[in-house]
Motif scaffolding. Structure first.
Motif, PDB file in Angstrom:
ATOM      1  N   SER A 130       0.843  -1.210   0.000  1.00 40.80           N
ATOM      2  CA  SER A 130       0.000   0.000   0.000  1.00 40.80           C
ATOM      3  C   SER A 130       0.870   1.249   0.000  1.00 40.80           C
ATOM      4  O   SER A 130       0.561   2.239  -0.665  1.00 40.80           O
ATOM      5  CB  SER A 130      -0.917   0.014   1.223  1.00 40.80           C
ATOM      6  OG  SER A 130      -1.849  -1.038   1.163  1.00 40.80           O
ATOM      7  N   PHE A 131       1.971   1.179   0.718  1.00 39.62           N
ATOM      8  CA  PHE A 131       2.872   2.324   0.818  1.00 39.62           C
ATOM      9  C   PHE A 131       3.413   2.735  -0.547  1.00 39.62           C
ATOM     10  O   PHE A 131       3.556   3.925  -0.848  1.00 39.62           O
ATOM     11  CB  PHE A 131       4.035   1.984   1.758  1.00 39.62           C
ATOM     12  CG  PHE A 131       4.994   3.114   1.970  1.00 39.62           C
ATOM     13  CD1 PHE A 131       4.695   4.130   2.866  1.00 39.62           C
ATOM     14  CD2 PHE A 131       6.184   3.184   1.268  1.00 39.62           C
ATOM     15  CE1 PHE A 131       5.572   5.189   3.050  1.00 39.62           C
ATOM     16  CE2 PHE A 131       7.065   4.232   1.442  1.00 39.62           C
ATOM     17  CZ  PHE A 131       6.763   5.244   2.347  1.00 39.62           C
ATOM     18  N   VAL A 132       3.706   1.733  -1.406  1.00 37.37           N
ATOM     19  CA  VAL A 132       4.240   2.044  -2.740  1.00 37.37           C
ATOM     20  C   VAL A 132       3.153   1.973  -3.813  1.00 37.37           C
ATOM     21  O   VAL A 132       3.439   1.969  -5.009  1.00 37.37           O
ATOM     22  CB  VAL A 132       5.409   1.104  -3.108  1.00 37.37           C
ATOM     23  CG1 VAL A 132       6.563   1.286  -2.146  1.00 37.37           C
ATOM     24  CG2 VAL A 132       4.960  -0.355  -3.153  1.00 37.37           C
ATOM     25  N   ASP A 133       1.891   1.888  -3.381  1.00 33.02           N
ATOM     26  CA  ASP A 133       0.736   1.909  -4.283  1.00 33.02           C
ATOM     27  C   ASP A 133       0.735   0.716  -5.254  1.00 33.02           C
ATOM     28  O   ASP A 133       0.467   0.868  -6.450  1.00 33.02           O
ATOM     29  CB  ASP A 133       0.698   3.219  -5.070  1.00 33.02           C
ATOM     30  CG  ASP A 133      -0.669   3.486  -5.700  1.00 33.02           C
ATOM     31  OD1 ASP A 133      -1.674   2.973  -5.164  1.00 33.02           O
ATOM     32  OD2 ASP A 133      -0.734   4.181  -6.725  1.00 33.02           O
ATOM     33  N   ARG A 152       9.274   0.041  -7.608  1.00 31.44           N
ATOM     34  CA  ARG A 152       8.495   0.159  -6.370  1.00 31.44           C
ATOM     35  C   ARG A 152       8.468  -1.167  -5.615  1.00 31.44           C
ATOM     36  O   ARG A 152       8.566  -1.197  -4.383  1.00 31.44           O
ATOM     37  CB  ARG A 152       7.068   0.589  -6.692  1.00 31.44           C
ATOM     38  CG  ARG A 152       6.919   1.984  -7.235  1.00 31.44           C
ATOM     39  CD  ARG A 152       5.457   2.347  -7.391  1.00 31.44           C
ATOM     40  NE  ARG A 152       5.273   3.598  -8.106  1.00 31.44           N
ATOM     41  CZ  ARG A 152       4.143   4.269  -8.144  1.00 31.44           C
ATOM     42  NH1 ARG A 152       3.077   3.805  -7.521  1.00 31.44           N
ATOM     43  NH2 ARG A 152       4.046   5.397  -8.822  1.00 31.44           N
ATOM     44  N   GLU A 178       5.031  11.392  -8.562  1.00 32.40           N
ATOM     45  CA  GLU A 178       4.201  11.052  -7.400  1.00 32.40           C
ATOM     46  C   GLU A 178       4.810   9.863  -6.657  1.00 32.40           C
ATOM     47  O   GLU A 178       4.819   9.828  -5.422  1.00 32.40           O
ATOM     48  CB  GLU A 178       2.776  10.734  -7.834  1.00 32.40           C
ATOM     49  CG  GLU A 178       1.839  10.380  -6.682  1.00 32.40           C
ATOM     50  CD  GLU A 178       1.722  11.474  -5.636  1.00 32.40           C
ATOM     51  OE1 GLU A 178       1.579  11.128  -4.444  1.00 32.40           O
ATOM     52  OE2 GLU A 178       1.784  12.668  -6.007  1.00 32.40           O
ATOM     53  N   GLY A 179       5.323   8.893  -7.398  1.00 32.67           N
ATOM     54  CA  GLY A 179       5.996   7.755  -6.775  1.00 32.67           C
ATOM     55  C   GLY A 179       7.221   8.192  -5.999  1.00 32.67           C
ATOM     56  O   GLY A 179       7.514   7.664  -4.923  1.00 32.67           O
ATOM     57  N   ARG A 181       7.595  11.070  -4.562  1.00 33.95           N
ATOM     58  CA  ARG A 181       7.125  11.720  -3.329  1.00 33.95           C
ATOM     59  C   ARG A 181       6.776  10.684  -2.270  1.00 33.95           C
ATOM     60  O   ARG A 181       7.070  10.882  -1.075  1.00 33.95           O
ATOM     61  CB  ARG A 181       5.901  12.591  -3.628  1.00 33.95           C
ATOM     62  CG  ARG A 181       6.217  13.832  -4.443  1.00 33.95           C
ATOM     63  CD  ARG A 181       5.030  14.773  -4.491  1.00 33.95           C
ATOM     64  NE  ARG A 181       5.325  15.984  -5.225  1.00 33.95           N
ATOM     65  CZ  ARG A 181       4.610  17.103  -5.167  1.00 33.95           C
ATOM     66  NH1 ARG A 181       3.532  17.148  -4.388  1.00 33.95           N
ATOM     67  NH2 ARG A 181       4.942  18.172  -5.859  1.00 33.95           N
ATOM     68  N   ARG A 182       6.155   9.601  -2.685  1.00 35.38           N
ATOM     69  CA  ARG A 182       5.796   8.548  -1.736  1.00 35.38           C
ATOM     70  C   ARG A 182       7.044   7.977  -1.060  1.00 35.38           C
ATOM     71  O   ARG A 182       7.074   7.787   0.160  1.00 35.38           O
ATOM     72  CB  ARG A 182       5.048   7.417  -2.448  1.00 35.38           C
ATOM     73  CG  ARG A 182       3.581   7.685  -2.710  1.00 35.38           C
ATOM     74  CD  ARG A 182       2.968   6.534  -3.482  1.00 35.38           C
ATOM     75  NE  ARG A 182       1.524   6.670  -3.606  1.00 35.38           N
ATOM     76  CZ  ARG A 182       0.654   6.157  -2.747  1.00 35.38           C
ATOM     77  NH1 ARG A 182       1.079   5.462  -1.708  1.00 35.38           N
ATOM     78  NH2 ARG A 182      -0.647   6.323  -2.916  1.00 35.38           N
ATOM     79  N   LYS A 185       8.711  10.422   1.325  1.00 32.74           N
ATOM     80  CA  LYS A 185       7.944  10.635   2.559  1.00 32.74           C
ATOM     81  C   LYS A 185       8.307   9.638   3.652  1.00 32.74           C
ATOM     82  O   LYS A 185       8.064   9.888   4.835  1.00 32.74           O
ATOM     83  CB  LYS A 185       6.442  10.543   2.272  1.00 32.74           C
ATOM     84  CG  LYS A 185       5.841  11.805   1.683  1.00 32.74           C
ATOM     85  CD  LYS A 185       4.340  11.641   1.477  1.00 32.74           C
ATOM     86  CE  LYS A 185       3.716  12.893   0.887  1.00 32.74           C
ATOM     87  NZ  LYS A 185       2.253  12.720   0.669  1.00 32.74           N
ATOM     88  N   SER A 529       0.067  12.351 -12.205  1.00 31.29           N
ATOM     89  CA  SER A 529       1.173  12.130 -11.258  1.00 31.29           C
ATOM     90  C   SER A 529       2.497  12.664 -11.778  1.00 31.29           C
ATOM     91  O   SER A 529       3.550  12.061 -11.621  1.00 31.29           O
ATOM     92  CB  SER A 529       1.313  10.632 -10.917  1.00 31.29           C
ATOM     93  OG  SER A 529       0.142  10.144 -10.332  1.00 31.29           O
TER      94      SER A 529
END
Length: 558
Positions: A130-133, A152, A178-179, A181-182, A185, A529
């Protein structure tokens, strides 16, 4: 704060190498710190990472002296299997770490080797995917993932091990903004648990939030310090072959003494100087551009479904690429960019719709005829390299076309010079770095002199100097009449070189047009993204027609 890592006069020279990869590296990293390592290709960044869990010197042999200490343990005296419990590494060439048949099994492999309970394994898999979508792709075959999705997955599989020290060697190369940024974070989560994050990175804008930056050059750490000190030192960055944030040049050209580092700081400064008030309405930027060329590649209602899959990766795409265009295709990981590009060179055939090359249905082309018109460089160079020497690899396509030996020699020399590989002829491509293999793959296609050159992430694995060299070479080819199409996640590359931009999401084209017009529409880019660079965001705020430093300065000083 306690030291988690320390290097004491660490030096290393690989077996059969004349020069040292590391020369007397000394320094320490405390608990909970986020340290970014920057430097040119061959500076020793990856070697330093390998020293943290014993890959150097236990797997990669050579002359080793000095010490590496991790939580008080001298790494050289410990087994790699023991150090792996303390230090997790994601390699620059991340695909070499993936070997399971699907996403969930890849995630479970390391956790099962830790003998964790089944419920804990499931919890970690769900949490980190979930963290890396990637949670919705849990049952996907890894071979069907895009390059960014594979990256990812590699990151998530190491994160799930929850070692005290996490080392990421260029982990953002194939990720959409966007990846990125994840991933960035996660530093806050790691800091809370006193875990150390070490990241090798080439783009300064990605590591502004680090605690400390180490600059490496020719095996030595030549400078360390806070981002606000290191990243504003233009002379230092340029001497180490590192890209300088382009908006720094903008503020220098304006003659301002204060140089902001972030976009927020930039807004404050230009507001204080009164520049924001100069442009209250959107500038007149043409939405369409005509190069004057004929349509060389045309997609008409193109849809594509991969075999044994219900997922429609392209959905009624319509697009015309004209002769002389320099096109950048951008969008989030898995948006269909690579799938679209592979249709242009015949590697994939539409499930529905048609692709035309020079008004001729691509299905009617012979392979040899199409190869001389459209050349394609894979995202992963290892997917197209198969010969034992660089010369043989670059000349392979020419030999298959029956070109005579004299012309082959000339074309290979020209392609190697253009890609900075002169002198590499007799080396094995399999022993080169990923960035060097990327250049070999590009040279092999350049040697064919195709009218259209398509490159999927052409700057992956390259330092700034080689990225710029690669893009300048493509610019030169474009000016000589070649049509260039690139897929990239690097905003500065699109902004600097592409005349047209295509934005994709979920197999569809969200927007296309002149790069300046597309990059003014930040909302559409965000939906895909993708985010412009700090310089372009400043240009959008000021309302300038240009996103080039000199032209922006001229506009706002009028």
């Amino acid at each position: 704060m306690a030291e988690s890592i320390s290097f004491d006069r660490l030096s290393f020279r690989y077996r059969n190498s004349e020069s040292y990869a590391l020369k007397g590296v000394t320094g320490s990293i405390g608990e909970g710190k986020f340290v970014a390592i920057m430097g040119h290709e061959g500076a020793g960044k990856s070697t330093l990472c390998f020293c943290l869990n014993g890959i150097v010197p236990h797997f990669f042999k050579g002359d080793y002296s000095g010490k590496t200490l991790v939580n008080g343990l001298e790494v050289k005296k410990e087994l790699v299997s023991e150090m792996a419990k303390r230090v997790g590494i994601v390699f620059q060439d991340f695909e070499t770490q993936l070997f399971s048949t699907n996403v969930e099994l890849e995630m479970a492999f390391g956790l099962e080797n830790l003998c964790l309970r089944r419920d804990e394994i499931k919890r970690r898999i769900d949490y980190y995917l979930s963290f890396v979508d990637l949670n919705e792709l849990k049952n996907r075959d890894i071979s069907t993932l895009s390059g960014g999705q594979k990256q990812r997955l590699a990151i998530a599989s190491v994160l799930a091990m929850e070692q005290p020290i996490l080392v990421l060697d260029e982990p953002l190369t194939d990720l959409d903004p966007e990846g990125r940024r994840r991933i960035l974070k996660m530093k806050d989560n790691l800091k809370e648990r006193a875990r150390v994050l070490i990241m090798v990175e080439n783009d300064p804008e990605n590591i502004i939030g680090s605690d400390e930056i180490w600059i490496m050059k020719k095996g030595e750490v030549i400078s360390t310090g806070r981002p606000e000190d290191i990243l504003k030192n233009v002379e230092l960055l340029e001497s180490a072959g590192i890209m300088v944030p382009r908006h720094l040049f903008f503020f220098r050209k304006l003659g301002l003494k204060e140089i902001p580092l972030t976009y927020e700081e930039s807004l404050r400064l230009i507001h204080e100087k009164g520049y924001v008030e100069m442009k209250k309405e959107r500038p007149e930027i043409p939405e369409n551009i005509c190069t004057g060329g004929e349509g060389i590649i045309e997609f008409v209602d193109v849809s594509h479904i991969y075999p044994n899959s219900n997922y429609e990766s392209l959905k009624k795409v319509n697009l015309t690429i004209k002769e002389g265009d320099f096109v950048a295709i951008v969008g989030c990981n898995g948006s269909g960019k690579t799938t679209l590009a592979k249709h242009a060179c015949g590697l994939l055939i539409p499930s529905k719709g048609k692709v035309y090359v020079r008004k001729k249905d691509i299905r009617t082309y012979k392979r040899r005829e199409l190869a001389s018109t459209v050349g394609y460089v894979f995202q992963n160079p290892d997917h197209q390299i198969s010969n034992y020497t660089v010369f043989d690899e670059v000349s392979f396509g020419l030999r298959m076309l029956g070109i005579d030996k004299k012309e082959i020699k000339g074309r290979v020399e020209e392609a190697l010079w253009a890609t900075g590989l002169s002198g590499y002829e007799e080396l094995s491509p399999f022993l080169l770095s990923k960035g060097e293999r990327q250049r070999v793959a590009c040279a092999s296609i350049l040697a064919l002199k195709p009218q259209v050159l398509i490159l999927d992430e052409p700057t992956t694995g390259l330092d700034y100097v080689h990225q710029k060299s690669m893009m300048e070479m493509l610019k030169d080819l474009n000016e000589k009449g070649h049509t260039i199409v690139i897929i990239t996640h690097s905003p500065w590359i699109v902004e600097t070189y592409a005349t047209k931009c295509v934005v994709m999401k979920d197999g569809r084209i969200l927007k296309e047009g002149p790069t300046r017009a597309v990059f003014y529409d930040e909302e559409t880019l965000k939906a895909a993204s993708f985010y412009p660079s700090t310089l372009t965001r400043i240009a959008n705020k000021l309302g300038t027609k240009s996103i080039k430093v000199e032209e922006m300065v001229e506009e706002i000083k009028r």
